[in-house]
Design a protein around this motif. Sequence first.
Motif, short mmCIF file in Angstrom:
data_model
loop_
_atom_site.label_atom_id
_atom_site.label_comp_id
_atom_site.label_asym_id
_atom_site.label_seq_id
_atom_site.Cartn_x
_atom_site.Cartn_y
_atom_site.Cartn_z
N GLN A 172 28.69 17.01 94.52
CA GLN A 172 29.19 17.83 92.63
C GLN A 172 30.77 17.67 93.14
O GLN A 172 31.05 18.02 94.21
N ARG A 224 35.01 13.67 86.57
CA ARG A 224 34.71 12.36 88.35
C ARG A 224 33.42 12.12 87.98
O ARG A 224 32.47 12.78 89.20
N VAL A 238 33.57 14.59 104.15
CA VAL A 238 35.18 14.11 103.74
C VAL A 238 34.88 12.69 103.78
O VAL A 238 35.30 13.00 105.23
N TRP A 274 34.32 18.13 93.38
CA TRP A 274 35.57 18.94 93.86
C TRP A 274 36.40 19.21 92.58
O TRP A 274 36.97 20.73 93.04
N ALA A 275 37.00 17.94 92.26
CA ALA A 275 38.70 18.73 91.51
C ALA A 275 38.21 18.19 89.84
O ALA A 275 37.82 17.29 90.15
N GLY A 276 37.65 18.95 89.20
CA GLY A 276 37.17 18.22 87.69
C GLY A 276 35.78 17.57 87.62
O GLY A 276 35.13 16.78 88.33
#
Lengths: 134, 134
Positions: A107, A114, A23, A109-111
């Motif tokens: 991949q 993206r 991140v 993380w949020a939906g």
Amino acid sequence: VSIYGLEVLERSECERLLETQRVGRVGLCGDEPAILPVVYAMHNGDVVFRTAPGAKLIAALLDQVVVFEVDDYDVERHAGWSVNVVGSATEIVHPAELAKADTLGLQPWAGSARDRFVRVVADRVSGRRIVQPA
Amino acid sequence: VSIYGLEVLERSECERLLETQRVGRVGLCGDEPAILPVVYAMHNGDVVFRTAPGAKLIAALLDQVVVFEVDDYDVERHAGWSVNVVGSATEIVHPAELAKADTLGLQPWAGSARDRFVRVVADRVSGRRIVQPA
């Protein structure tokens, strides 16, 4: 070289550290400055991350210069380092490059919406590490 | 409210999250954009950090609008949140305010020359959290 207790890191060490994190954060200037976390990977020396349509993608489409940052630190030991990558952000649109970007393990993380990829060219790389007391 | 799998956080929740971290990041625009980690504390709703003479302090002295960011995430669980505080940065120079700032537990991690205090006024506070799958 050390400045105010911070060791200035060589580019090679910055590049090594960039490979250690998952991140990072993208800084956007403009009307409303923002720092937005992204899941990223390094590819051919540049930063690649996924995004949804929004501020980060708009910056990329406009070929803006952005700053990308990663860091890691230890609150107990007062240890830590940070690396900045400054360069222009562009959306990856070439099919072969997109196919490659899709293999970087990014991949979302949020939906699943993206689904756009942005590259930040590593024009300037700098980093600093807290010098530990001897 | 959720956008692309990110929950938009209320200001009160952002303020609670700002109290949970010790290290944040200051974003500087200008000729060379930069994101620099700082050890910070909240005081009267604003962000206070120590710094040495340098880019962060220069920004403060010029009353620039800066963005301050904190986040926390869990790579395994794909969980995380981030908060941005946007406002003008000023150096704390009033003796009474300096004395107060000195009690915030902001001992420098890197050398003792980091003896100037900067306040970022929390004019605008925003935050997002990754929505976990049900």
